[in-house]
Design an enzyme around this catalytic site. Structure first.
Site, short mmCIF file in Angstrom:
data_model
loop_
_atom_site.label_atom_id
_atom_site.label_comp_id
_atom_site.label_asym_id
_atom_site.label_seq_id
_atom_site.Cartn_x
_atom_site.Cartn_y
_atom_site.Cartn_z
N TRP A 156 -15.27 -11.25 44.45
CA TRP A 156 -15.40 -12.53 45.15
C TRP A 156 -16.83 -13.05 45.18
O TRP A 156 -17.05 -14.19 45.56
CB TRP A 156 -14.88 -12.40 46.60
CG TRP A 156 -15.48 -11.22 47.31
CD1 TRP A 156 -14.90 -9.98 47.46
CD2 TRP A 156 -16.78 -11.12 47.91
NE1 TRP A 156 -15.75 -9.12 48.10
CE2 TRP A 156 -16.91 -9.80 48.41
CE3 TRP A 156 -17.84 -12.01 48.09
CZ2 TRP A 156 -18.06 -9.36 49.06
CZ3 TRP A 156 -18.99 -11.57 48.74
CH2 TRP A 156 -19.08 -10.26 49.21
N LYS A 180 -7.39 -11.59 36.65
CA LYS A 180 -6.99 -11.49 38.06
C LYS A 180 -8.23 -11.68 38.93
O LYS A 180 -9.07 -10.78 39.05
CB LYS A 180 -6.37 -10.11 38.35
CG LYS A 180 -5.82 -10.01 39.75
CD LYS A 180 -6.46 -8.82 40.47
CE LYS A 180 -6.23 -8.86 41.94
NZ LYS A 180 -7.18 -9.74 42.65
N PRO A 181 -8.37 -12.88 39.52
CA PRO A 181 -9.53 -13.10 40.39
C PRO A 181 -9.34 -12.43 41.76
O PRO A 181 -8.21 -12.05 42.10
CB PRO A 181 -9.57 -14.62 40.56
CG PRO A 181 -8.24 -15.14 40.10
CD PRO A 181 -7.49 -14.04 39.41
N SER A 183 -8.81 -11.95 45.71
CA SER A 183 -7.92 -12.71 46.61
C SER A 183 -8.70 -13.62 47.56
O SER A 183 -8.18 -14.64 48.01
CB SER A 183 -7.06 -11.74 47.42
OG SER A 183 -6.24 -11.02 46.54
N GLY A 233 -16.62 -5.08 40.00
CA GLY A 233 -16.27 -4.85 41.40
C GLY A 233 -16.87 -3.56 41.88
O GLY A 233 -17.87 -3.08 41.34
N GLU A 255 -18.47 -3.13 35.39
CA GLU A 255 -19.69 -3.62 36.04
C GLU A 255 -19.51 -3.32 37.52
O GLU A 255 -18.76 -4.01 38.21
CB GLU A 255 -19.84 -5.13 35.83
CG GLU A 255 -20.04 -5.55 34.38
CD GLU A 255 -21.43 -5.21 33.85
OE1 GLU A 255 -22.29 -4.78 34.63
OE2 GLU A 255 -21.63 -5.35 32.64
N CYS A 289 -24.56 -7.67 43.29
CA CYS A 289 -24.67 -6.28 42.86
C CYS A 289 -26.11 -5.93 42.50
O CYS A 289 -26.48 -4.77 42.49
CB CYS A 289 -23.75 -6.04 41.68
SG CYS A 289 -24.03 -7.24 40.38
N GLU A 386 -24.28 0.83 49.49
CA GLU A 386 -24.58 -0.56 49.12
C GLU A 386 -24.47 -1.42 50.40
O GLU A 386 -23.46 -1.36 51.10
CB GLU A 386 -23.53 -0.99 48.09
CG GLU A 386 -23.92 -2.17 47.27
CD GLU A 386 -22.89 -2.50 46.18
OE1 GLU A 386 -21.74 -2.02 46.25
OE2 GLU A 386 -23.24 -3.26 45.27
#
Ligand code: NAP
Length: 485
Positions: A156, A180-181, A183, A233, A255, A289, A386
């Site tokens: 996202w 598939k993006p 949600s 992701g 990635e 990221c 993270e």
């Protein structure tokens, strides 16, 4: 608010050139993180719809893989122009579903178009080899062909440009895709379907499905038609997908997460370091990221650096991304805010000092104050995890070797930055850092011309640069014998 973006607010999925609902008719609501308002819905698709999308991509592949490189380059050029003609509408849609400032959203859409243009150019340079033959009567060559149908799953935080890095090289290579993006931000992903249609890219070349991540991901990874999975992701989901791909031995490119160090040596140009630090930390509200996770600052310059960073953090204008002058939008959701809050509390309990911010913003919702924590220590949570939020921990170090060691003490290896005015040190540190991307006296280094990708648990494969098309191609060795020579 979305007046100009309505045409891209696609509340259906694109499968084989048809805009469709989920078989069950079920939907998922999409909200604006700045206001909490529901923007619209998207289909909650699963295994069956994904299987149909894969089959549509396979049917399209049969003819699309035979188009010439020049034809595909022209399609990508048309796609680039379509994106740029709609930059403002796409940026507004992106800001509305993701929260980032309009300025950053325009930049992201521009970056998407730049990736498409880059791969329009690269499409025509997929060279093979003619290999000197050890036999007098045989000739050897290596040709490169598209791998086939690819599955692309994206996060996202950059819902437009993360798909650009996948769809564009796929088209350039002659592959077809099922995307598939995420949600939380599906509209910028579905927009790729609308843009591809408008640019005249044949039906079935780009398919977009939204819905149950486990079901869609399960089908994409297990279906033998899909020959490659490209994922951006978290490391946790990346590892799961790698395992799932083993059953059909697919190519994978990953990635994944990062834990970027930002090292400032005593000899650094402080103004430049602060400017870079602000971009490398607070861009997209700290949700990238490659965002700095740990500032490592040498003793002599430490106090000055903390004061200046806190001063600049305090100046950031927090607000709705669509409002003029906003520099930092909301975080994506409540759970992201809780993570940052938890990390601040953990640091304070272990001796950290809040130099700026430190709490939820007075605007409420998922807004958080740009935060700087001095006296950061390795035992604090953000050393290993993270952050993905506007929180800047500043650690102190004394010697160059210590800085390199601290920087490398993580399972991640995506981006690293350092500031020095000593050329010898610049080379030593650059070579010592176990990271896929290194910024020397620069805080933002991503560009379409260069390969982007991490070491260690930050992933495998590269996106962008001439390397970014490799994973979409198979190399085939051909030996032609019986030439009677
Ligand atoms: P995420 O939770 O891993 O989700 C990423 C995508 O994977 C989403 O589309 C998600 O779908 C999907 N997904 C979730 N569970 C799945 C499953 N079981 N099977 C298949 N797909 C599944 O990551 P995120 O929170 O969206 O993004 C943040 C992470 O991305 C951070 O770790 C960041 O560092 C990383 N990132 C890396 C890069 C890079 O280039 N290295 C760039 C940007 C972000 P749903 O949304 O439907 O759950």
């Amino acid at each position: 608010m979305l007046a100009n973006s309505e045409q891209f607010l696609r509340q259906k999925n694109l499968i084989g050139g048809e805009w469709v609902d989920a078989d069950s008719g079920e939907t998922i609501e999409v909200t604006n993180p700045a206001t909490g308002e529901v923007i619209g819905t998207v289909p909650k698709c699963g295994k069956a719809e994904t299987k149909r999308a894969i089959e549509a991509a396979q049917t399209a592949f049969e003819s699309f893989s035979r188009t010439s490189a020049l034809e595909r380059a022209q399609m990508l050029r048309a796609l680039h122009d379509t994106i740029m003609d709609n930059q403002e509408s796409l940026a507004r849609l992106l800001s509305t579903e993701q929260g980032k400032s309009l300025m950053e959203a325009r930049g992201e859409v521009g970056m998407s178009a730049a990736y498409v243009l880059w791969y329009a150019e690269e499409a025509r340079r997929v060279y093979g080899d003619v290999v000197p033959s050890p036999w007098a009567d045989r000739r050897l060559m290596v040709i490169r062909q598209p791998v086939g149908v690819i599955g692309a799953i994206t996060p996202w935080n950059f819902p437009s440009s993360m798909l650009a890095r996948k769809i564009a090289p796929a088209i350039a290579a002659g592959c077809t895709s099922v995307a598939k993006p995420a949600s939380e931000t599906p509209y910028s992903g579905l927009a790729w379907g609308a843009l591809a249609e408008e640019a005249g890219i044949p039906a079935g070349v780009v398919n977009v499905v939204t819905g149950s991540a486990a079901q869609i991901g399960g089908e994409l990874t297990k279906n033998p038609i899909v020959r490659k999975i490209t994922f951006t992701g978290s490391t946790q989901i990346g590892k799961l997908l790698i395992k799932q791909c083993a059953g059909t031995v697919k190519k994978v490119s990953m990635e994944l997460g990062g834990n970027a160090p930002f090292i400032v040596f005593d000899d650094a140009d402080l103004d430049r370091a602060i400017e870079g630090a602000m971009i490398a930390k607070f861009r997209n509200s700290g949700q990238t990221c490659v965002c700095t996770n740990r500032f490592l600052v040498q003793s002599k310059i430490y106090n000055k650096f903390v004061d200046r960073l806190a001063e600049e953090a305090d100046k950031l204008k927090v607000g709705n991304g669509l409002e003029d002058g906003t520099q930092q939008g909301p975080l994506i959701n409540e759970s992201a805010v809780e993570t940052v809050e938890g990390m601040v509390a953990d640091a304070v309990n272990k001796g950290g000092k809040i130099a700026a911010g430190g709490k939820r913003h007075s605007l409420g919702g998922t807004f958080f104050e740009p935060t700087v924590i001095a006296n950061a220590k390795p035992r604090m949570r953000f050393t290993k995890e993270e952050i993905f939020g506007p929180l800047a921990p500043v650690y102190r170090f004394r010697r160059e070797e210590e800085a390199i060691k601290l920087a490398n003490e993580t399972v991640f290896g995506l981006a690293a930055y350092f500031y020095t005015s000593d050329l010898g040190r610049a080379y030593r540190v650059m070579e010592g850092l176990k990271y896929g991307l290194v910024g020397v006296n620069e805080g933002m280094i991503t560009t379409v011309e260069a390969p982007f990708g991490g070491f260690k648990e930050s992933g495998m494969g590269k996106e962008g640069g001439h390397q970014g098309i490799e994973d979409y191609l198979d190399s085939k060795y051909v030996c032609i014998g019986g030439l009677g020579m």
